[in-house]
Motif scaffolding. Structure first.
Motif, mmCIF file in Angstrom:
data_model
loop_
_atom_site.group_PDB
_atom_site.id
_atom_site.type_symbol
_atom_site.label_atom_id
_atom_site.label_comp_id
_atom_site.label_asym_id
_atom_site.label_seq_id
_atom_site.Cartn_x
_atom_site.Cartn_y
_atom_site.Cartn_z
ATOM 1 N N ASN A 2 18.841 5.904 -13.298
ATOM 2 C CA ASN A 2 17.667 5.939 -14.171
ATOM 3 C C ASN A 2 16.573 6.684 -13.399
ATOM 4 O O ASN A 2 15.632 6.090 -12.910
ATOM 5 N N PRO A 3 16.750 8.026 -13.247
ATOM 6 C CA PRO A 3 15.885 8.782 -12.322
ATOM 7 C C PRO A 3 14.404 8.725 -12.687
ATOM 8 O O PRO A 3 14.040 8.833 -13.852
ATOM 9 N N VAL A 4 13.608 8.511 -11.659
ATOM 10 C CA VAL A 4 12.151 8.531 -11.823
ATOM 11 C C VAL A 4 11.580 9.495 -10.784
ATOM 12 O O VAL A 4 12.138 9.664 -9.707
ATOM 13 N N GLN A 5 10.459 10.121 -11.124
ATOM 14 C CA GLN A 5 9.839 11.041 -10.166
ATOM 15 C C GLN A 5 8.438 10.571 -9.808
ATOM 16 O O GLN A 5 7.773 9.881 -10.569
ATOM 17 N N GLN A 6 8.024 10.959 -8.630
ATOM 18 C CA GLN A 6 6.653 10.720 -8.197
ATOM 19 C C GLN A 6 6.263 11.874 -7.278
ATOM 20 O O GLN A 6 7.117 12.620 -6.798
ATOM 21 N N ARG A 7 4.959 12.014 -7.081
ATOM 22 C CA ARG A 7 4.471 13.023 -6.137
ATOM 23 C C ARG A 7 3.799 12.300 -4.988
ATOM 24 O O ARG A 7 2.972 11.424 -5.197
ATOM 25 N N VAL A 8 4.211 12.658 -3.788
ATOM 26 C CA VAL A 8 3.593 12.097 -2.591
ATOM 27 C C VAL A 8 2.928 13.267 -1.881
ATOM 28 O O VAL A 8 3.604 14.120 -1.313
ATOM 29 N N ASP A 9 1.594 13.350 -1.985
ATOM 30 C CA ASP A 9 0.864 14.473 -1.383
ATOM 31 C C ASP A 9 1.463 15.822 -1.768
ATOM 32 O O ASP A 9 1.639 16.697 -0.916
ATOM 33 N N GLY A 10 1.811 15.987 -3.023
ATOM 34 C CA GLY A 10 2.365 17.261 -3.469
ATOM 35 C C GLY A 10 3.858 17.393 -3.309
ATOM 36 O O GLY A 10 4.469 18.310 -3.863
ATOM 37 N N LEU A 11 4.484 16.495 -2.544
ATOM 38 C CA LEU A 11 5.941 16.537 -2.392
ATOM 39 C C LEU A 11 6.577 15.834 -3.590
ATOM 40 O O LEU A 11 6.281 14.669 -3.861
ATOM 41 N N LEU A 12 7.446 16.563 -4.302
ATOM 42 C CA LEU A 12 8.126 15.976 -5.454
ATOM 43 C C LEU A 12 9.272 15.094 -4.963
ATOM 44 O O LEU A 12 10.110 15.542 -4.171
ATOM 45 N N VAL A 13 9.301 13.857 -5.416
ATOM 46 C CA VAL A 13 10.338 12.912 -4.997
ATOM 47 C C VAL A 13 11.034 12.360 -6.236
ATOM 48 O O VAL A 13 10.389 11.776 -7.116
ATOM 49 N N TRP A 14 12.356 12.552 -6.296
ATOM 50 C CA TRP A 14 13.157 11.967 -7.373
ATOM 51 C C TRP A 14 13.963 10.814 -6.803
ATOM 52 O O TRP A 14 14.555 10.940 -5.720
ATOM 53 N N SER A 15 14.023 9.722 -7.551
ATOM 54 C CA SER A 15 14.790 8.557 -7.113
ATOM 55 C C SER A 15 15.668 8.089 -8.261
ATOM 56 O O SER A 15 15.260 8.106 -9.424
ATOM 57 N N GLY A 16 16.888 7.674 -7.933
ATOM 58 C CA GLY A 16 17.867 7.328 -8.969
ATOM 59 C C GLY A 16 17.738 5.926 -9.524
ATOM 60 O O GLY A 16 18.220 5.645 -10.625
ATOM 61 N N LEU A 17 17.102 5.027 -8.756
ATOM 62 C CA LEU A 17 17.014 3.620 -9.159
ATOM 63 C C LEU A 17 15.677 3.042 -8.704
ATOM 64 O O LEU A 17 15.067 3.571 -7.778
ATOM 65 N N GLY A 18 15.282 1.945 -9.327
ATOM 66 C CA GLY A 18 14.153 1.179 -8.816
ATOM 67 C C GLY A 18 14.673 0.241 -7.737
ATOM 68 O O GLY A 18 15.728 -0.369 -7.903
ATOM 69 N N PHE A 19 13.911 0.132 -6.634
ATOM 70 C CA PHE A 19 14.346 -0.767 -5.553
ATOM 71 C C PHE A 19 13.859 -2.166 -5.874
ATOM 72 O O PHE A 19 12.824 -2.622 -5.370
ATOM 73 N N GLU A 20 14.586 -2.842 -6.749
ATOM 74 C CA GLU A 20 14.244 -4.207 -7.171
ATOM 75 C C GLU A 20 15.499 -4.832 -7.765
ATOM 76 O O GLU A 20 16.477 -4.142 -8.045
ATOM 77 N N HIS A 21 15.479 -6.135 -7.939
ATOM 78 C CA HIS A 21 16.570 -6.860 -8.593
ATOM 79 C C HIS A 21 17.944 -6.532 -7.989
ATOM 80 O O HIS A 21 18.070 -6.374 -6.786
ATOM 81 N N GLU A 22 18.961 -6.358 -8.869
ATOM 82 C CA GLU A 22 20.333 -6.137 -8.382
ATOM 83 C C GLU A 22 20.447 -4.900 -7.499
ATOM 84 O O GLU A 22 21.066 -4.967 -6.432
ATOM 85 N N PRO A 23 19.897 -3.729 -7.919
ATOM 86 C CA PRO A 23 20.047 -2.553 -7.048
ATOM 87 C C PRO A 23 19.509 -2.796 -5.632
ATOM 88 O O PRO A 23 20.128 -2.385 -4.652
ATOM 89 N N ALA A 24 18.380 -3.493 -5.535
ATOM 90 C CA ALA A 24 17.801 -3.742 -4.203
ATOM 91 C C ALA A 24 18.741 -4.596 -3.364
ATOM 92 O O ALA A 24 18.925 -4.356 -2.167
ATOM 93 N N ARG A 25 19.361 -5.590 -3.983
ATOM 94 C CA ARG A 25 20.261 -6.453 -3.217
ATOM 95 C C ARG A 25 21.526 -5.701 -2.803
ATOM 96 O O ARG A 25 22.044 -5.889 -1.701
ATOM 97 N N VAL A 26 22.023 -4.834 -3.685
ATOM 98 C CA VAL A 26 23.228 -4.058 -3.344
ATOM 99 C C VAL A 26 22.910 -3.087 -2.209
ATOM 100 O O VAL A 26 23.693 -2.928 -1.262
ATOM 101 N N ILE A 27 21.744 -2.445 -2.270
ATOM 102 C CA ILE A 27 21.351 -1.502 -1.217
ATOM 103 C C ILE A 27 21.170 -2.235 0.116
ATOM 104 O O ILE A 27 21.579 -1.750 1.172
#
Ligand code: ZN
Length: 221
Positions: A43-68
């Motif tokens: 469930n890709p989400v994007q954000q900008r960190v000081d102009g750097l484009l960052v794409w992430s595939g999951l939210g780090f919470e709930h089940e995904p966070a525990r699996v990671i």
């Protein structure tokens, strides 16, 4: 001989010797249950960190966070496979990623001693990519946990050097982005070495509103 009975007996014996729990919910006798596997759907989400484009595939919470966390802290490297599609989706979100080198953030010597594997590289391989190890640490970076975004920036500043990527398009790859301080330092080092940084792709992103003590499992770099 009843083969299914034999198979059951073997499975029971193995479950006894090697007890396994679902990495996402703790259900017994399965490494990852169907529901938790579903929760890893990209469930890709994007954000900008000081102009750097960052794409992430999951939210780090709930089940995904525990699996990671199980992949990172409990040695359960087989979980890289069910997690890989989320990283692949984050990488694929960059239009030119097909021709870009995938550069993992360096794993510290201490983490390597503790785990015996490099998590970003494991994930890149599991997603069918090839890691280009162009970054290295030039000094020890202190534990980032508990630091503010500004403190993390100071903590990571000028801590990496890149080589061998002059004139190349690159995507920085990491497992989890929190404030982005590590990714920014990686991008800075790669740009200094003459690379064209498209952005960063991470398996998961820490949602800002859930960064509360005890809510998200603590992870170490
Ligand atoms: Zn589960």
């Amino acid at each position: 001989v009843d083969r299914s009975a034999l198979a059951r007996a073997v499975a029971d014996a193995l479950a006894f010797v090697l007890p396994v729990e679902c990495a996402g919910c703790g259900a017994s006798d399965i490494a990852l249950c169907g529901g938790c596997r579903q929760a890893l759907h990209p469930n890709p989400v994007q954000q900008r960190v000081d102009g750097l484009l960052v794409w992430s595939g999951l939210g780090f919470e709930h089940e995904p966070a525990r699996v990671i966390r199980a992949l990172k802290e409990e040695g359960r490297t087989a979980l890289a496979r069910p997690l890989a599609p989320a990283l692949a989706a984050a990488i694929a979100a960059f239009p030119a990623s097909g021709e870009a080198a995938l550069v993992p953030v360096p794993t510290s010597a201490a983490s390597m001693r503790r785990r015996g594997y490099r998590v970003p590289e494991l994930l890149i391989r599991a997603s069918g990519g090839r890691a280009v190890r162009a970054l290295r640490s030039t000094r020890v970076v202190g534990d980032q946990r508990g630091l503010s975004a500004a403190q993390r920036r100071a903590n990571t500043a000028d801590s990496m050097r890149a080589s061998g990527v002059g004139g190349r398009r690159v995507v920085v790859v990491d497992d989890v982005v929190t404030t982005g301080a590590t990714l920014l330092e990686a991008a800075r080092a790669l740009q200094s070495a003459g690379a064209e940084v498209l952005g960063a792709a991470t398996l998961a992103a820490t949602p800002k509103h859930i960064r509360r003590e005890g809510d998200t499992p603590a992870i170490r770099r």
